[in-house]
Design an enzyme around this catalytic site. Structure first.
Site, mmCIF file in Angstrom:
data_model
loop_
_atom_site.group_PDB
_atom_site.id
_atom_site.type_symbol
_atom_site.label_atom_id
_atom_site.label_comp_id
_atom_site.label_asym_id
_atom_site.label_seq_id
_atom_site.Cartn_x
_atom_site.Cartn_y
_atom_site.Cartn_z
ATOM 1 N N ALA A 150 44.583 7.265 -57.973
ATOM 2 C CA ALA A 150 45.782 8.004 -57.602
ATOM 3 C C ALA A 150 46.882 7.856 -58.652
ATOM 4 C CB ALA A 150 46.286 7.523 -56.236
ATOM 5 N N HIS A 163 49.858 -3.612 -53.718
ATOM 6 C CA HIS A 163 50.972 -2.808 -54.223
ATOM 7 C C HIS A 163 50.831 -1.349 -53.786
ATOM 8 C CE1 HIS A 163 47.699 -3.109 -57.140
ATOM 9 N NE2 HIS A 163 48.030 -1.916 -57.604
ATOM 10 N N CYS A 173 43.453 9.305 -52.255
ATOM 11 C CA CYS A 173 43.475 8.506 -51.025
ATOM 12 C C CYS A 173 43.894 7.078 -51.357
ATOM 13 C CB CYS A 173 42.092 8.509 -50.374
ATOM 14 S SG CYS A 173 41.997 7.501 -48.880
ATOM 15 N N GLU A 230 46.780 7.982 -61.747
ATOM 16 C CA GLU A 230 46.610 8.910 -62.863
ATOM 17 C C GLU A 230 46.804 10.373 -62.477
ATOM 18 O OE1 GLU A 230 45.125 5.113 -63.767
ATOM 19 O OE2 GLU A 230 44.332 6.422 -62.189
#
Length: 277
Positions: A176, A208, A200, A178
């Site tokens: 995610a 984090h 997702c 990127e």
């Protein structure tokens, strides 16, 4: 517009005021002096109808509502068995209405139009035809058990809506984090009418989680604002894998399908606003 209507007796005044209050009318500024008193009730829209010749067969005081049957039930409860309340009946002017008689010469009519477009505010809205549009879909290799379902939902929506297979570009990124970079590059290329972003994030898989989600959402939004190319947001943020599966087609629809549908509509809206279609 203010309509002033005399009420014959104090009892009728009280009953009518109680009825409007029970139906949720916003109370305006009332008044009272030695000569009488007044109670104001505010409505969001007013209408003044002037008639010549034959008077219509309806009460002089008409109140339009959006949930006529619910209003009738509320008035029935408020009347508490007293006479003067009619049933809901069809009119000859494409509507339904019921009347309430409150004292001598005081009759109210509550009505609702049967025209589904009545009262709808005209607005520019997008169509759901993808004919002649070009799209890019950015999806992730992380959590492919979810993202593959989202991707299939997006492709299904685009193809069903008329997009050609050669006009849909699919780009896979590691995760995610990127997505915004790839989406920005695709948007700046000028080759695509809209970008669909799919991914997702599961809270249990990363400490984090919130930091990643915030940056992904910010990056996608910033890319959309600065390039002017619509970006549809299909990045799931869920607590568990089960929740993600539900939103990827099992129970709560397919977020990928919904994101692609939003992308189509936004391209259509942009073209209409720019006068191109």
């Amino acid at each position: 517009m203010t309509v002033v209507r005399a009420v014959g007796a104090s009892e009728e005044f009280v009953r009518l005021s109680e009825l409007f209050a029970a139906l949720g009318f916003e109370a305006g500024k009332g008044w009272e002096d030695d000569g009488g008193k007044g109670a104001a009730f505010l409505a969001p829209v007013g209408n003044l109808e002037l008639v010549t010749g034959r008077m219509p067969g309806s009460p002089e005081m008409l109140i339009e509502v959006s949930e006529l049957d619910h209003v009738h039930a509320a008035v029935t409860k408020w009347m508490d068995g007293k006479a003067g309340l009619s049933g809901v009946e069809a009119t000859h002017w494409n509507s339904r209405m019921f009347t309430v008689h409150l004292g001598t010469g005081l009759t109210l009519g509550f009505w609702q139009s049967e025209n589904p477009l009545h009262g709808v505010v005209p607005a520019v809205e997008g169509d759901l035809s993808a004919v002649g549009m070009k799209f890019a879909i950015v999806t992730t290799r992380w959590n492919t058990v979810i993202t593959n379902r989202l991707l299939q939902g997006s492709l299904d929506c685009l193809y069903r809506s008329g997009a050609k297979r050669e006009d849909v570009t699919v780009v896979r990124v590691p995760g995610a984090w990127e997505i915004p970079n790839a989406a920005r590059t695709l948007a700046e290329s000028g080759k695509h009418d809209a970008i669909v972003t799919l991914g997702c994030l599961l809270r249990g898989e990363t400490a984090h989680y919130e930091a990643i989600y915030n940056e992904v959402a910010r990056g996608i939004g910033q890319s959309q604002q600065e390039t002017g190319v619509p970006h549809a947001f299909g990045v799931l943020t869920c607590e568990t894998l089960e929740q993600a599966l539900d939103r990827a087609g099992l129970k709560a629809g397919n977020k990928g399908f919904e994101a692609a549908s939003a992308a189509i509509e936004m391209v259509s809206i942009q073209r209409k606003l720019k006068g191109g279609a």
